[in-house]
Design a protein around this motif. Structure first.
Motif, PDB file in Angstrom:
ATOM      1  N   ARG A   1      -7.922   7.626   1.623  1.00  0.00           N
ATOM      2  CA  ARG A   1      -8.570   7.576   3.417  1.00  0.00           C
ATOM      3  C   ARG A   1      -8.544   6.088   3.136  1.00  0.00           C
ATOM      4  O   ARG A   1      -8.548   4.779   2.486  1.00  0.00           O
ATOM      5  CB  ARG A   1     -10.207   7.843   2.847  1.00  0.00           C
ATOM      6  CG  ARG A   1     -10.968   6.550   2.736  1.00  0.00           C
ATOM      7  CD  ARG A   1     -12.826   6.933   2.908  1.00  0.00           C
ATOM      8  NE  ARG A   1     -13.440   6.389   1.602  1.00  0.00           N
ATOM      9  CZ  ARG A   1     -14.356   6.617   1.333  1.00  0.00           C
ATOM     10  NH1 ARG A   1     -15.411   8.253   1.991  1.00  0.00           N
ATOM     11  NH2 ARG A   1     -14.838   6.206  -0.178  1.00  0.00           N
ATOM     12  N   GLY A   2      -8.100   5.745   4.484  1.00  0.00           N
ATOM     13  CA  GLY A   2      -8.095   4.178   5.282  1.00  0.00           C
ATOM     14  C   GLY A   2      -9.302   4.363   6.466  1.00  0.00           C
ATOM     15  O   GLY A   2      -9.610   4.839   6.753  1.00  0.00           O
TER      16      GLY A   2
ATOM     17  N   ILE B   1       0.857  -1.556  -0.117  1.00  0.00           N
ATOM     18  CA  ILE B   1       0.216  -0.541  -0.292  1.00  0.00           C
ATOM     19  C   ILE B   1       0.654   1.264  -0.231  1.00  0.00           C
ATOM     20  O   ILE B   1       0.518   2.172  -0.856  1.00  0.00           O
ATOM     21  CB  ILE B   1      -1.245   0.067   1.251  1.00  0.00           C
ATOM     22  CG1 ILE B   1      -2.109  -1.001   1.359  1.00  0.00           C
ATOM     23  CG2 ILE B   1      -1.738   1.524   1.061  1.00  0.00           C
ATOM     24  CD1 ILE B   1      -2.360  -1.448   2.280  1.00  0.00           C
ATOM     25  N   GLY B   2       1.958   1.248   1.179  1.00  0.00           N
ATOM     26  CA  GLY B   2       3.003   2.330   0.847  1.00  0.00           C
ATOM     27  C   GLY B   2       3.437   2.460  -0.803  1.00  0.00           C
ATOM     28  O   GLY B   2       3.669   4.129  -0.621  1.00  0.00           O
ATOM     29  N   ALA B   3       3.908   1.462  -1.330  1.00  0.00           N
ATOM     30  CA  ALA B   3       4.848   1.697  -2.233  1.00  0.00           C
ATOM     31  C   ALA B   3       3.975   2.216  -3.559  1.00  0.00           C
ATOM     32  O   ALA B   3       4.096   2.832  -4.873  1.00  0.00           O
ATOM     33  CB  ALA B   3       5.109   0.171  -2.816  1.00  0.00           C
ATOM     34  N   GLY B   4       1.623   2.153  -3.172  1.00  0.00           N
ATOM     35  CA  GLY B   4       1.286   2.527  -3.831  1.00  0.00           C
ATOM     36  C   GLY B   4       0.804   1.951  -5.363  1.00  0.00           C
ATOM     37  O   GLY B   4       0.795   1.767  -6.205  1.00  0.00           O
TER      38      GLY B   4
END
Length: 158
Positions: free
Chosen positions: A150-151, A140-143
């Protein structure tokens, strides 16, 4: 690498110790304590890894000295406060299973002990650090799934 010790070796502790041993580039286990009448799989696993074993948490805490930086407490909730307090006062940071202590008053007292000793007590929540959760977080952080707008999360237990 963090040098750690553990209080408790059986039941849930056994599974956690297996995980810690699998993370050997992050942790070095330098001691464990297991009551003689509770010694089973976890104790045998520690002996296989050449870990120094003690009969009681207090004995281990007294003898570890500089060998450890932190202590995992895998005992019943009723003993968390006593062991955590002893560990903090002996100069070790502490990892506690949830809930960390049974009362708000004990939690406040642990916070005071942290402030006095400069050490930390952290609560662990089972799968927070699992490979699956950490892989998903990385992706997720790497896109990999696109931009995060939103989370939201939901947690459940079997």
């Amino acid at each position: 690498m963090i040098r750690v010790a553990a209080i408790g070796t059986e039941g849930h502790a056994y599974n956690q110790l297996r995980r810690i041993f699998a993370l050997k580039r992050h942790f070095e286990v330098v001691g464990v304590c297991s009551e003689p009448m509770r010694r089973q799989e976890g104790y045998a696993l520690c002996r296989e890894h050449g870990i120094v074993t003690y009969d009681a948490g207090e004995a281990m805490i007294d003898k570890l000295g500089d060998a450890a930086e932190a202590v995992f407490i895998f005992t019943g909730i009723d003993s968390h406060y006593r062991y955590a307090r002893q560990c903090l006062e002996a100069g070790y940071s502490v990892f506690l299973e949830k809930p960390p202590v049974p009362t708000v008053q004990q939690l406040d007292a642990l916070a005071e002990a942290e402030a006095q000793t400069g050490r930390r007590a952290a609560g662990m929540f089972q799968y927070l650090y699992s490979d699956l959760v950490q892989t998903l977080k990385r992706r997720i952080g790497a896109g990999e799934f696109g931009r995060v707008l939103r989370g939201r999360s939901m947690a459940a237990w079997q």
